[in-house]
Design a protein around this motif. Structure first.
Motif, PDB file in Angstrom:
ATOM      1  N   PRO A  14     -16.276 -62.779 -80.331  1.00  0.00           N
ATOM      2  CA  PRO A  14     -17.423 -62.648 -79.417  1.00  0.00           C
ATOM      3  C   PRO A  14     -17.005 -62.485 -77.957  1.00  0.00           C
ATOM      4  O   PRO A  14     -17.667 -61.773 -77.190  1.00  0.00           O
ATOM      5  CB  PRO A  14     -18.192 -63.947 -79.636  1.00  0.00           C
ATOM      6  CG  PRO A  14     -17.757 -64.448 -80.965  1.00  0.00           C
ATOM      7  CD  PRO A  14     -16.343 -64.019 -81.124  1.00  0.00           C
ATOM      8  N   LEU A  15     -15.913 -63.139 -77.575  1.00  0.00           N
ATOM      9  CA  LEU A  15     -15.440 -63.035 -76.194  1.00  0.00           C
ATOM     10  C   LEU A  15     -14.976 -61.619 -75.882  1.00  0.00           C
ATOM     11  O   LEU A  15     -15.180 -61.109 -74.771  1.00  0.00           O
ATOM     12  CB  LEU A  15     -14.296 -64.028 -75.964  1.00  0.00           C
ATOM     13  CG  LEU A  15     -14.605 -65.505 -76.274  1.00  0.00           C
ATOM     14  CD1 LEU A  15     -13.344 -66.347 -76.191  1.00  0.00           C
ATOM     15  CD2 LEU A  15     -15.651 -66.034 -75.303  1.00  0.00           C
ATOM     16  N   LEU A  16     -14.349 -60.975 -76.870  1.00  0.00           N
ATOM     17  CA  LEU A  16     -13.904 -59.586 -76.687  1.00  0.00           C
ATOM     18  C   LEU A  16     -15.075 -58.617 -76.686  1.00  0.00           C
ATOM     19  O   LEU A  16     -15.160 -57.721 -75.846  1.00  0.00           O
ATOM     20  CB  LEU A  16     -12.931 -59.204 -77.812  1.00  0.00           C
ATOM     21  CG  LEU A  16     -11.483 -59.675 -77.684  1.00  0.00           C
ATOM     22  CD1 LEU A  16     -10.719 -59.336 -78.957  1.00  0.00           C
ATOM     23  CD2 LEU A  16     -10.813 -59.029 -76.482  1.00  0.00           C
ATOM     24  N   VAL A  17     -15.993 -58.802 -77.626  1.00  0.00           N
ATOM     25  CA  VAL A  17     -17.127 -57.885 -77.765  1.00  0.00           C
ATOM     26  C   VAL A  17     -17.975 -57.870 -76.496  1.00  0.00           C
ATOM     27  O   VAL A  17     -18.439 -56.811 -76.053  1.00  0.00           O
ATOM     28  CB  VAL A  17     -17.978 -58.284 -78.988  1.00  0.00           C
ATOM     29  CG1 VAL A  17     -19.294 -57.506 -79.008  1.00  0.00           C
ATOM     30  CG2 VAL A  17     -17.212 -58.027 -80.273  1.00  0.00           C
ATOM     31  N   HIS A  18     -18.139 -59.033 -75.895  1.00  0.00           N
ATOM     32  CA  HIS A  18     -18.994 -59.129 -74.707  1.00  0.00           C
ATOM     33  C   HIS A  18     -18.190 -59.120 -73.400  1.00  0.00           C
ATOM     34  O   HIS A  18     -18.753 -59.383 -72.334  1.00  0.00           O
ATOM     35  CB  HIS A  18     -19.851 -60.387 -74.780  1.00  0.00           C
ATOM     36  CG  HIS A  18     -20.920 -60.323 -75.852  1.00  0.00           C
ATOM     37  ND1 HIS A  18     -22.160 -59.781 -75.624  1.00  0.00           N
ATOM     38  CD2 HIS A  18     -20.903 -60.708 -77.162  1.00  0.00           C
ATOM     39  CE1 HIS A  18     -22.877 -59.848 -76.738  1.00  0.00           C
ATOM     40  NE2 HIS A  18     -22.137 -60.405 -77.686  1.00  0.00           N
ATOM     41  N   ASN A  19     -16.888 -58.849 -73.492  1.00  0.00           N
ATOM     42  CA  ASN A  19     -16.030 -58.727 -72.307  1.00  0.00           C
ATOM     43  C   ASN A  19     -16.116 -59.956 -71.399  1.00  0.00           C
ATOM     44  O   ASN A  19     -16.221 -59.844 -70.174  1.00  0.00           O
ATOM     45  CB  ASN A  19     -16.418 -57.471 -71.495  1.00  0.00           C
ATOM     46  CG  ASN A  19     -16.210 -56.202 -72.291  1.00  0.00           C
ATOM     47  OD1 ASN A  19     -15.185 -56.036 -72.955  1.00  0.00           O
ATOM     48  ND2 ASN A  19     -17.179 -55.307 -72.235  1.00  0.00           N
ATOM     49  N   VAL A  20     -16.083 -61.130 -72.024  1.00  0.00           N
ATOM     50  CA  VAL A  20     -16.160 -62.372 -71.241  1.00  0.00           C
ATOM     51  C   VAL A  20     -14.798 -62.729 -70.659  1.00  0.00           C
ATOM     52  O   VAL A  20     -14.667 -62.986 -69.469  1.00  0.00           O
ATOM     53  CB  VAL A  20     -16.693 -63.522 -72.121  1.00  0.00           C
ATOM     54  CG1 VAL A  20     -16.716 -64.829 -71.330  1.00  0.00           C
ATOM     55  CG2 VAL A  20     -18.089 -63.192 -72.638  1.00  0.00           C
ATOM     56  N   VAL A  21     -13.791 -62.762 -71.523  1.00  0.00           N
ATOM     57  CA  VAL A  21     -12.420 -63.021 -71.081  1.00  0.00           C
ATOM     58  C   VAL A  21     -11.493 -62.073 -71.840  1.00  0.00           C
ATOM     59  O   VAL A  21     -11.901 -61.420 -72.795  1.00  0.00           O
ATOM     60  CB  VAL A  21     -11.995 -64.490 -71.328  1.00  0.00           C
ATOM     61  CG1 VAL A  21     -12.800 -65.448 -70.487  1.00  0.00           C
ATOM     62  CG2 VAL A  21     -12.116 -64.831 -72.812  1.00  0.00           C
TER      63      VAL A  21
END
Length: 327
Positions: free
Chosen positions: A122-129
């Motif tokens: 999820p962090l990659l998909v939403h470009n969080v970190v």
């Protein structure tokens, strides 16, 4: 009275029908009435329990709220925004605020991915970190759900059912949502592990101010974790009230039948209570009964129950019932 600002989610007349196609030309011949005009609110910080028999539409309600299924009609307002109208990037951004914990921890985790990849996706998909920050964040999340951070490089098949469900919870927490749909998160687990997972969910709710829609058929567990409870039958909500009010004073015949089947540890009290035995089988959602959905099995049904659908009305403050005869 509760102001609109106190509500995180507002579901109004939600309908989800799955079309049935047959023949070479795939002609529509009917529909499965999975959810039919369901309405309820979820307040910020509470846990709304959604209970009912298997196949009554509980999971479909949860998936439709998240727009995993696009509803046939109705409104789903989250923080004042109608999710039904959102598409593409707008819906993708909104999904960061709401997540789902799935029922089967064996089927919801990709066996080809490590825990770090599963929780970090999820962090990659939403470009969080990105980069090393993902590894650090995954370890923090594993610690939150009381798993050893060194498990990050292992695969799902190396864990027990309870550990897998904790991985699923960590994945749901990755984007810091404020609303989580728990779709029978303990039904596939051993009884000894169920209490640990429920206690973990309660601790996370207190720590992060989470709001839950807790879907289950275990009435005892729902009473433990829920603030309010909604009872569903054949795609329709029959009764909704505060937890103690519903369990101590059920007004709908279906709710009364469900609660009479809950085991009581006191044999004397169990012998004194009156058991409500429902006759017949649950009708098919392809061709549901006219009027009240429950009338074919209801012990107090009258002619009016077949003629018109009962209004989902407020009998007492905060206590809603869909029954012509409830007072």
């Amino acid at each position: 009275m509760t102001s609109n600002n106190d509500f995180l989610l507002h579901v109004d007349d939600l309908v989800m029908h799955f079309p049935i196609y047959r023949g070479v030309f795939q002609r529509k011949v009917g529909a499965v009435h999975a959810v039919d005009r369901v309405s309820f609110d979820v307040k910020k910080g509470e846990t709304l329990g959604l209970v009912g028999e298997s196949g009554c539409g509980k999971t479909t309600v949860g998936r439709t709220i998240l727009q995993l299924y696009r509803p046939t009609s109705g409104k789903v307002e989250f923080e004042g925004v109608d999710l039904v109208r959102l598409k593409g990037e707008d819906m993708r951004r909104m999904r960061r605020k709401m997540q789902m914990i799935f029922q089967d921890p064996y089927a919801s985790l990709n066996p080809r991915m490590t825990v770090e990849q599963l929780v970090g996706e999820p962090l990659l998909v939403h470009n969080v970190v990105a980069g090393k920050e993902i590894n650090d964040r995954v370890k923090q999340l594993l610690e939150l759900v009381k798993l050893n951070p060194s498990f990050a490089n292992r695969y799902a098949h190396e864990f027990s059912g309870g550990q897998r469900q904790r991985i699923g919870i960590a994945r749901a927490l990755a984007l810091n949502p404020n609303f989580i749909i728990c779709d029978e998160p303990i039904s596939a687990l051993d009884v000894s592990i169920q209490a640990q997972v429920v206690n973990l969910l309660e601790e996370l709710q207190a720590q992060f101010g989470l709001t839950y829609l807790f879907i289950a058929h275990d009435l005892s567990m729902v009473r433990h974790i829920s603030t309010r409870v909604a009872v569903m039958y054949l795609g329709v909500i029959m009764e909704l009230a505060d937890r103690d009010e519903l369990y101590n004073n059920p007004l709908h015949p279906y709710t009364q039948a469900l609660l009479s089947a809950v085991p009581i540890p006191d044999p004397i009290a169990d012998a004194r209570r009156q058991r409500v035995i429902l006759e017949g089988d649950v009708p098919s959602p392809v061709n549901p009964p006219s009027g009240c959905r429950f009338r074919t099995r209801c012990p107090i049904a009258v002619a009016m129950c077949a003629e018109s659908r009962p209004e989902f009305r407020e009998i007492k403050p905060g206590h809603f019932v869909a029954c012509h005869l409830a007072k």
